[in-house]
Design a protein around this motif. Sequence first.
Motif: not given
Length: 287
Positions: A100, A104, A134, A143
Amino acid sequence: MPETATHVGSGKVRELYALDDERLLLVASDRISTFDVVLPTEIPDKGRVLTGLSAFWFARTRHLCPNHLLAVRPDARSLECRRLEMLPIECVVRGYLTGSGWKDYQTTGAVSGHVLPEGLRDSDRLAEPIFTPATKAHTGHDENITRETAAELVGAERFAEVEATSLALYRFASEYAADRGILLADTKFEFGVDDEERLVLADEAFTPDSSRFWPADSYEPGRPQASFDKQFVRDYCESLGWDKTDPGPELPDDVVTGTRARYVEAFERLTERSFDRYLEDPEAVLR
Ligand code: Q0Z
């Protein structure tokens, strides 16, 4: 009288039990997930490898941060832990840009507010490890959040402490592992706070389920890296053309055997102990 344990939570491949008001039992199963799906076939001893590794790292990082570990149970897959007030963030450190973080970066040029140089490739090593907190998603994916948002969730002072502690833990373990041929690309910690407000490392530490383990000898930035532990499983699943929705496929014996051997290899390289010895005397991994 044998003690009773009350089931209090399930992870994808782990179970959590309360022993009493102060103690929890964290049990690692032999289940394996890939592409976010738990497969119907187990990897024998996977839970024992992960429990042994976690215990090993807790013992070896006590000088950097106190942790929740009280004992390794004789089954070699369960850790008795201190029950803490958990912080509401996942503490991720990345030494390499992938997953991730890579996603990003491609979209925004930044990860959790860390603006990175232009031109980085998938799996590039970062000049310095970065702390990328996160959210704790109860469903779906964690996230990445900015450091400011994380500081609002735990308080500025506690944030500064978890960031510095996470970076120190990552630097220590990644250097140790790299010397033994395993790159810790990134890692995720969970911290709690004890009744004296001390920060305590909890959950699991530097296992292949909480960190990306890459074989150093095949590291080549510019592409996704082979996973030290799960690559046979991923390759097999890709070869089937499975759509990566539940249920996943059964694994053939050679994939199971090869994957078990990779977990045991990671344990033995990192701990410099025999896995069979660990099974005979699990608490010896702490010494
Ligand atoms: C860890 C989790 C698992 C499901 C809660 N020492 C602690 N004190 C209080 N809470 C926790 C811990 Cl480790 C705690 N989790 C994560 C682990 C199954 C959820 F094995 N949740």
